[in-house]
Scaffold this motif. Structure first.
Motif, mmCIF file in Angstrom:
data_model
loop_
_atom_site.group_PDB
_atom_site.id
_atom_site.type_symbol
_atom_site.label_atom_id
_atom_site.label_comp_id
_atom_site.label_asym_id
_atom_site.label_seq_id
_atom_site.Cartn_x
_atom_site.Cartn_y
_atom_site.Cartn_z
ATOM 1 N N THR A 1 -0.877 9.433 -0.176
ATOM 2 C CA THR A 1 -0.026 10.127 0.907
ATOM 3 C C THR A 1 -0.804 10.270 2.169
ATOM 4 N N GLN B 1 -2.044 11.876 5.442
ATOM 5 C CA GLN B 1 -2.572 13.212 5.592
ATOM 6 C C GLN B 1 -2.627 13.204 7.312
ATOM 7 N N LYS C 1 -1.230 10.365 -6.207
ATOM 8 C CA LYS C 1 0.106 10.294 -5.097
ATOM 9 C C LYS C 1 -0.451 10.950 -4.018
#
Length: 175
Positions: free
Chosen positions: A60, A62, A56
């Protein structure tokens, strides 16, 4: 005469204690087996959860760079972000200002020293968009500026029309 049993009588308590200790030993071994099985199962679940969370985090976004461009009243007007390693800038309008029929909004990189570099022309009336940019487009940039130009924008040689409609500092996010 009657035949008598020659075996001496056994105390009744000693045989019962042996059976009790044997049962207690089996019960403790059973508890150890159940405990070990539960421990191994919990460890496997823990490892699976760590693996799931790592995936995860990798999926995600960044953010590497963030800039909030402010209008002349000091109100946020445009959010500019760049994700780590991505070849585009993500722009989101935060106010309702739109360009005129014959105008275009153009984004400029304003390095600490040197001339402004065009990062692209915004299509009219879009709330969010992506502008193509290199992954290192904002590396040496301290500020961003937004100018209003003739429809289609201006060339690098012409430079931006001043003053800028929107300006804001570029923040490099620590990863």
């Amino acid at each position: 005469m009657q035949a008598t049993d020659s075996t001496p009588p056994q105390p009744s308590g000693s045989r019962g204690h042996k059976g009790y200790w044997r049962a207690a030993t089996y019960f403790c071994l059973l508890l150890l087996a159940v405990g070990a099985t539960a421990g191994v199962s919990m460890y496997e679940q823990f490892v699976a959860q760590i693996h799931d969370l790592q995936q995860k985090v990798q999926q995600t976004a960044q953010l590497q760079y963030v800039a909030v461009l402010m209008d002349d009243k000091g109100e946020p007007a445009m959010l500019v972000t760049q994700e780590f390693g991505q070849p585009y800038l993500q722009l989101q309008r935060l106010n309702s200002v739109v360009e005129g029929q014959e105008d275009s909004m153009q984004l400029w990189a304003l390095p600490a020293s040197g001339t402004a570099q065009s990062l692209g022309v915004l299509p009219p009336k879009l709330k969010t968009l992506r502008l193509p940019a290199t992954a290192s487009a904002l590396d040496a940039v301290s500020k961003l500026g937004m100018s209003v130009e003739a429809r289609g924008g201006v060339t690098q040689a012409q430079g931006p029309r001043l003053p800028y409609l929107l300006t804001g500092s570029v923040i490099r996010k620590a990863l």
